[in-house]
Write an enzyme that holds these catalytic residues in place. Structure first.
Site, PDB file in Angstrom:
ATOM      1  N   ARG A 140     -12.251   3.322   0.802  1.00  0.00           N
ATOM      2  CA  ARG A 140     -11.646   4.624   1.290  1.00  0.00           C
ATOM      3  C   ARG A 140     -12.750   5.707   1.664  1.00  0.00           C
ATOM      4  O   ARG A 140     -12.747   6.456   2.552  1.00  0.00           O
ATOM      5  CB  ARG A 140     -10.679   5.287   0.056  1.00  0.00           C
ATOM      6  CG  ARG A 140      -9.385   4.765   0.320  1.00  0.00           C
ATOM      7  CD  ARG A 140      -9.189   3.381   0.440  1.00  0.00           C
ATOM      8  NE  ARG A 140      -7.787   2.818   0.498  1.00  0.00           N
ATOM      9  CZ  ARG A 140      -7.248   2.613  -0.742  1.00  0.00           C
ATOM     10  NH1 ARG A 140      -7.771   2.467  -1.917  1.00  0.00           N
ATOM     11  NH2 ARG A 140      -5.733   2.240  -0.550  1.00  0.00           N
ATOM     12  N   ASP A 197     -10.559  -2.742   2.473  1.00  0.00           N
ATOM     13  CA  ASP A 197      -9.074  -2.093   2.327  1.00  0.00           C
ATOM     14  C   ASP A 197      -8.871  -1.547   3.951  1.00  0.00           C
ATOM     15  O   ASP A 197      -9.390  -1.841   4.840  1.00  0.00           O
ATOM     16  CB  ASP A 197      -9.113  -0.640   1.561  1.00  0.00           C
ATOM     17  CG  ASP A 197      -7.785  -0.737   0.960  1.00  0.00           C
ATOM     18  OD1 ASP A 197      -6.970  -0.207   1.563  1.00  0.00           O
ATOM     19  OD2 ASP A 197      -7.759  -0.715  -0.460  1.00  0.00           O
ATOM     20  N   HIS A 253      -3.494  -4.311   2.624  1.00  0.00           N
ATOM     21  CA  HIS A 253      -4.744  -3.412   2.433  1.00  0.00           C
ATOM     22  C   HIS A 253      -6.067  -3.962   3.305  1.00  0.00           C
ATOM     23  O   HIS A 253      -7.177  -4.181   2.866  1.00  0.00           O
ATOM     24  CB  HIS A 253      -5.084  -3.321   1.186  1.00  0.00           C
ATOM     25  CG  HIS A 253      -4.419  -2.306   0.280  1.00  0.00           C
ATOM     26  ND1 HIS A 253      -4.075  -1.133   0.409  1.00  0.00           N
ATOM     27  CD2 HIS A 253      -3.411  -2.605  -0.691  1.00  0.00           C
ATOM     28  CE1 HIS A 253      -3.483  -0.521  -0.342  1.00  0.00           C
ATOM     29  NE2 HIS A 253      -2.825  -1.438  -1.043  1.00  0.00           N
ATOM     30  N   ASP A 288      -2.034  -6.665  -3.878  1.00  0.00           N
ATOM     31  CA  ASP A 288      -0.998  -5.670  -4.438  1.00  0.00           C
ATOM     32  C   ASP A 288      -0.621  -4.970  -2.869  1.00  0.00           C
ATOM     33  O   ASP A 288      -1.406  -4.972  -1.683  1.00  0.00           O
ATOM     34  CB  ASP A 288      -1.942  -4.616  -5.327  1.00  0.00           C
ATOM     35  CG  ASP A 288      -2.919  -3.949  -4.443  1.00  0.00           C
ATOM     36  OD1 ASP A 288      -3.740  -4.815  -3.517  1.00  0.00           O
ATOM     37  OD2 ASP A 288      -2.992  -2.558  -4.172  1.00  0.00           O
ATOM     38  N   GLU A 289       0.597  -4.383  -3.375  1.00  0.00           N
ATOM     39  CA  GLU A 289       1.195  -3.666  -1.978  1.00  0.00           C
ATOM     40  C   GLU A 289       1.165  -4.093  -0.578  1.00  0.00           C
ATOM     41  O   GLU A 289       1.075  -3.485   0.310  1.00  0.00           O
ATOM     42  CB  GLU A 289       0.624  -2.310  -2.180  1.00  0.00           C
ATOM     43  CG  GLU A 289       0.567  -1.318  -3.582  1.00  0.00           C
ATOM     44  CD  GLU A 289      -0.010  -0.181  -3.277  1.00  0.00           C
ATOM     45  OE1 GLU A 289       0.550   0.721  -3.969  1.00  0.00           O
ATOM     46  OE2 GLU A 289      -1.027   0.207  -2.752  1.00  0.00           O
ATOM     47  N   TRP A 346      -1.353  -3.108 -13.491  1.00  0.00           N
ATOM     48  CA  TRP A 346      -1.850  -1.540 -12.944  1.00  0.00           C
ATOM     49  C   TRP A 346      -0.530  -0.844 -12.882  1.00  0.00           C
ATOM     50  O   TRP A 346      -0.666   0.412 -13.275  1.00  0.00           O
ATOM     51  CB  TRP A 346      -2.540  -1.497 -11.641  1.00  0.00           C
ATOM     52  CG  TRP A 346      -1.785  -1.880 -10.393  1.00  0.00           C
ATOM     53  CD1 TRP A 346      -1.382  -2.973  -9.914  1.00  0.00           C
ATOM     54  CD2 TRP A 346      -0.941  -0.888  -9.678  1.00  0.00           C
ATOM     55  NE1 TRP A 346      -0.677  -3.085  -8.908  1.00  0.00           N
ATOM     56  CE2 TRP A 346      -0.258  -1.697  -8.534  1.00  0.00           C
ATOM     57  CE3 TRP A 346      -1.001   0.534  -9.584  1.00  0.00           C
ATOM     58  CZ2 TRP A 346       0.449  -1.231  -7.430  1.00  0.00           C
ATOM     59  CZ3 TRP A 346      -0.087   1.184  -8.384  1.00  0.00           C
ATOM     60  CH2 TRP A 346       0.537   0.413  -7.541  1.00  0.00           C
ATOM     61  N   TYR A 353      -5.872   5.578 -14.483  1.00  0.00           N
ATOM     62  CA  TYR A 353      -6.644   5.600 -13.213  1.00  0.00           C
ATOM     63  C   TYR A 353      -7.457   7.093 -13.222  1.00  0.00           C
ATOM     64  O   TYR A 353      -6.744   8.025 -13.666  1.00  0.00           O
ATOM     65  CB  TYR A 353      -5.327   5.862 -12.371  1.00  0.00           C
ATOM     66  CG  TYR A 353      -4.899   4.618 -11.495  1.00  0.00           C
ATOM     67  CD1 TYR A 353      -5.268   3.241 -12.221  1.00  0.00           C
ATOM     68  CD2 TYR A 353      -4.312   4.546 -10.402  1.00  0.00           C
ATOM     69  CE1 TYR A 353      -4.918   2.098 -11.766  1.00  0.00           C
ATOM     70  CE2 TYR A 353      -4.000   3.077  -9.612  1.00  0.00           C
ATOM     71  CZ  TYR A 353      -4.334   1.867 -10.379  1.00  0.00           C
ATOM     72  OH  TYR A 353      -4.080   0.894  -9.703  1.00  0.00           O
ATOM     73  N   ASP A 376      -8.345   8.439 -10.526  1.00  0.00           N
ATOM     74  CA  ASP A 376      -8.271   9.624  -9.264  1.00  0.00           C
ATOM     75  C   ASP A 376      -7.206  10.501  -9.309  1.00  0.00           C
ATOM     76  O   ASP A 376      -7.170  11.555  -8.807  1.00  0.00           O
ATOM     77  CB  ASP A 376      -8.063   8.505  -8.165  1.00  0.00           C
ATOM     78  CG  ASP A 376      -6.903   7.602  -8.348  1.00  0.00           C
ATOM     79  OD1 ASP A 376      -6.860   6.927  -9.298  1.00  0.00           O
ATOM     80  OD2 ASP A 376      -5.698   7.514  -7.738  1.00  0.00           O
ATOM     81  N   TRP A 427      -9.919   5.297  -7.470  1.00  0.00           N
ATOM     82  CA  TRP A 427      -9.675   5.033  -6.048  1.00  0.00           C
ATOM     83  C   TRP A 427     -10.396   6.318  -5.316  1.00  0.00           C
ATOM     84  O   TRP A 427     -10.193   7.458  -5.947  1.00  0.00           O
ATOM     85  CB  TRP A 427      -8.220   4.861  -5.721  1.00  0.00           C
ATOM     86  CG  TRP A 427      -7.554   3.775  -6.481  1.00  0.00           C
ATOM     87  CD1 TRP A 427      -6.879   3.418  -7.775  1.00  0.00           C
ATOM     88  CD2 TRP A 427      -7.747   2.412  -6.163  1.00  0.00           C
ATOM     89  NE1 TRP A 427      -6.729   2.620  -8.159  1.00  0.00           N
ATOM     90  CE2 TRP A 427      -7.043   1.545  -7.090  1.00  0.00           C
ATOM     91  CE3 TRP A 427      -8.291   1.735  -5.144  1.00  0.00           C
ATOM     92  CZ2 TRP A 427      -7.000   0.016  -7.221  1.00  0.00           C
ATOM     93  CZ3 TRP A 427      -8.377   0.411  -5.001  1.00  0.00           C
ATOM     94  CH2 TRP A 427      -7.559  -0.378  -6.006  1.00  0.00           C
ATOM     95  N   THR A 428     -10.463   6.318  -4.117  1.00  0.00           N
ATOM     96  CA  THR A 428     -11.356   7.342  -3.649  1.00  0.00           C
ATOM     97  C   THR A 428     -10.783   8.136  -2.309  1.00  0.00           C
ATOM     98  O   THR A 428     -11.540   8.493  -1.653  1.00  0.00           O
ATOM     99  CB  THR A 428     -12.974   7.022  -3.354  1.00  0.00           C
ATOM    100  OG1 THR A 428     -12.834   5.771  -2.437  1.00  0.00           O
ATOM    101  CG2 THR A 428     -13.402   6.531  -4.791  1.00  0.00           C
ATOM    102  N   GLU A 429      -9.581   7.743  -2.095  1.00  0.00           N
ATOM    103  CA  GLU A 429      -9.012   8.717  -0.979  1.00  0.00           C
ATOM    104  C   GLU A 429      -9.334  10.027  -0.874  1.00  0.00           C
ATOM    105  O   GLU A 429      -9.619  10.661   0.155  1.00  0.00           O
ATOM    106  CB  GLU A 429      -7.432   8.548  -1.219  1.00  0.00           C
ATOM    107  CG  GLU A 429      -6.933   7.163  -0.624  1.00  0.00           C
ATOM    108  CD  GLU A 429      -6.833   6.449  -2.160  1.00  0.00           C
ATOM    109  OE1 GLU A 429      -7.197   6.687  -3.187  1.00  0.00           O
ATOM    110  OE2 GLU A 429      -5.937   5.379  -1.865  1.00  0.00           O
TER     111      GLU A 429
END
Length: 654
Positions: free
Chosen positions: A181, A210, A271, A334-335, A411, A436, A438, A476-478
């Site tokens: 990210r 990602d 992702h 994931d996702e 998670w 988490y 973040d 996580w680094t959004e």
């Protein structure tokens, strides 16, 4: 027996009075070591390091640790301590001995023994890992100035006499940094490795790919870094970056010297927009797409029914295993968004469903394509003699045969992990509700991490307790874009994780840990870490459903929270309820005067959003009444209705 065995090598060791202080419960603990050792005895006296102190070793592994310690001490002591192999004048006092003597060598063993007497210091272990951890405890026993980056004058380098016999509770004590990210320099990564090593964190999980970026050079697919490593912002500015294979090999070697294993993650099939942007033929539609610039999840991911995808994955794995000697490869899993799969002729044909069908049974068949994908990737990973790790979605549809032997990183909550453990899988606990990083410190605070209870012997009735191999905190680094922000979100919460992973539950007490944490703040200061102060976070107020029926402005008395001018972090933490709280900003009022404000629209609670704002307070009188005013922005469909959300607001001085 320990002192006697060392005495045979160095001459008789002086007998000293000792007191076992391992089990002090919530009482004060004499030493500021983090993570807290599991068995420790206090002894009388101190050992003084001088320019005449010699670091002795036996064997190559002990030698490398001896050189590491010498280099570390030389910076602050200002004198090169001599490093020598045994034997050297056994009767001479003032030695530091690093040895595996009398031990059965076990490469993966992490236990160690550390004995400090007035005459000598002994560090003993079965492996280099254990010796390295003994050094970290030894450094934390020294005056805090040892962590400075320059020579310290007028410091008496005294170490209290102590006997430690120590081993970790869990074999996996991990940290994950999302470098997709936002991209972070090699120097930032190396710096984090140093900090992790000091606190015996032994796994560094790099989230390398990602939707927002591909960060690892793959020579067979140059467009991955030519295109996939960059995105174009609204202002036309290009941002991003990647690590060359040479960079990553240097990182791996640096980490190895500090007993930190680098775990690479290549996220798939979801992702994966950055890969699809570089090679559109990997997707269901084959059309050109751009790397994502903002937070979110793209539906433009790998096509599970496209044979080119598996060729690509295998080629990437070939180069990844040449970079990372770790026995593990994380494949994400994931996702994965399925909307494009429902439109894809290959996917719908393979699943035996009608294109764009809304039938529940058809959608389940499409979802099952992920299980097949994960199974095929696991086979590829195994062919490269690696163990696959995946987020807990890889076990979602109960197709256990597809992931036999894989490690599950849980998670979404602890429950998927426990269910996987019950079925015989090894698991890593990384519950987003606890671990988490973040999230604002107020929502995933240090006490919450510290008080994590790893299932104990009671759980043997449900599954083998040994199936839980460890814990990991992901960052996580959004919304994290530079080293200072990485520091602030990581430390000191990772110290809590370190102790959860190392120290037996029966020896853990948050109150006692907090006192050691304050002393460790001095170390973090000297190491230049922009950390969250343990006493810096303040709960200002909480909003509840009854606060919001028809009001347009919520007002809360926060007198005394803002006690000095400067920059303050204001974190809105959504904690429950189906409906969120939309705002058009907030202001802080003192004596009818606005002293700080934020005018940006924000959503609190929609999709678990928890905004963090920075406001500047130019002047303040902490004795005057302070009021927080939150301006509500009503959604059209909610006008006239009550909101059922609840949450809290936290202030932190920056």
């Amino acid at each position: 027996m320990l002192l006697v065995s060392f005495g045979l090598a160095f001459g008789q060791v002086e007998r000293v009075t000792s007191v076992d202080i391992s089990d002090t419960g919530g009482k004060s603990f004499k030493y500021d070591i983090i993570p807290r050792p599991n068995h420790i005895k206090a002894m009388d006296g101190n050992f003084l390091i001088s320019s005449n102190t010699i670091i002795l070793y036996d064997g190559e592994e002990a030698k490398s640790v001896a050189l590491y310690l010498s280099d570390y001490l030389t910076v602050t002591i200002g004198k090169n301590l001599k490093v020598s192999s045994l034997p050297v004048n056994k009767n001479r006092e003032g030695h530091i001995l690093i040895t595996t003597e009398g031990k059965t060598i076990k490469t993966d063993a992490e236990d160690y023994e550390l004995v400090v007497s007035p005459k000598n210091i002994f560090l003993k272990a079965q492996s280099r890992k254990g010796l390295f951890y003994a050094v970290q405890s030894f450094l934390q026993l020294m005056p805090v100035e040892v962590f400075s980056d320059k020579e310290q004058e007028n410091v008496i380098w005294s170490i209290p006499c102590v006997e430690i016999k120590d081993a970790p509770a869990l074999s996996w004590r991990g940290y994950m940094l999302d470098v997709s990210r936002h991209f972070f320099s090699k120097e930032t990564i190396l710096r984090q490795i140093d900090l992790l090593a000091l606190y015996k964190i032994n796994r560094f999980h790099l989230h390398l790919t990602d939707d927002q970026g591909w960060r690892v050079e793959i020579k067979k697919y140059p467009k991955l870094t030519e295109i996939g490593a960059w995105n174009i912002l609204d202002n036309g500015k290009k941002q991003g970056g990647f690590y060359t294979q040479k960079d990553l090999k240097e990182i791996v070697e640096y980490a190895k010297e500090r007993e930190v294993m680098i775990i690479p993650e290549i996220d798939m099939p979801g992702h994966s927009l950055a890969a699809v942007a570089a090679y559109p033929e990997l997707s269901c539609h084959g059309n050109p797409v751009a790397v994502m610039t903002k937070a979110g999840i793209s539906a433009d991911n790998m096509c599970p029914s496209n044979e080119k995808v598996y060729e690509f994955v295998n080629d990437v794995l070939k180069e990844i295993v040449g970079i990372f000697p770790s026995p593990y490869i994380h494949i994400g899993g994931d996702e994965a968004q399925k909307s494009n799969w429902m439109k894809c002729p290959r996917c719908t044909s393979k699943a035996g469903v009608t294109k764009n069908s809304s039938d529940k049974a058809d959608r389940e068949k499409i979802y099952a394509l992920q299980d097949e994908f994960i199974g095929r990737v696991k086979t590829l990973v195994k062919q490269h003699d690696k163990i696959m790790i995946g987020w807990d979605e890889i076990i979602e549809n109960e197709h256990i045969e597809n992931i036999e032997g894989a490690i599950i990183q849980s998670w979404r909550s602890a429950y998927p992990g426990f269910r996987a453990a019950e079925k015989g899988h090894k698991i890593i606990l990384s519950s987003g509700t606890t671990f988490y990083l973040d999230y604002p410190n107020g929502q995933r605070n240090i006490e919450r991490i510290y008080n994590t209870v790893v299932p104990d012997k009671y759980w043997k009735h449900f599954f083998n307790r040994e199936n839980i191999i460890g814990v990991e905190c992901p960052l996580w680094t959004e919304s994290v874009s530079n080293q200072r922000e990485v520091d602030y979100m990581t430390w000191p919460r990772m110290l809590a994780l370190a102790e959860v992973g190392w120290t037996d539950m029966s020896y853990r007490s948050y109150g006692e840990f907090k006192s050691r944490l304050r002393e460790n703040e001095k170390r973090l200061d000297l190491l230049g870490v922009n950390y969250q102060k343990i006493d810096g976070e303040k709960l200002a107020c909480q909003w509840k459903p009854e606060d919001t029926p028809e009001n347009e402005v919520l007002e809360y008395d926060i007198t005394g929270i803002i006690d000095k001018p400067g920059k303050w972090e204001v974190a809105f933490v959504y904690e429950g309820g189906k409906q969120g709280l939309n705002t058009e900003g907030f202001e802080i009022v003192q004596n009818n005067k606005v002293i700080a404000f934020c005018n940006s629209q924000q959503s609190l609670g929609w999709r678990d959003t928890s905004p963090v704002n920075i406001v500047n307070v130019e002047s303040v009188d902490p004795n005057m009444k302070q009021t927080l005013r939150i301006k509500l922005l009503r959604d059209e469909k909610l006008q006239g209705e009550s909101l059922d959300g609840l949450g809290s607001v936290w202030f932190t001085y920056k």
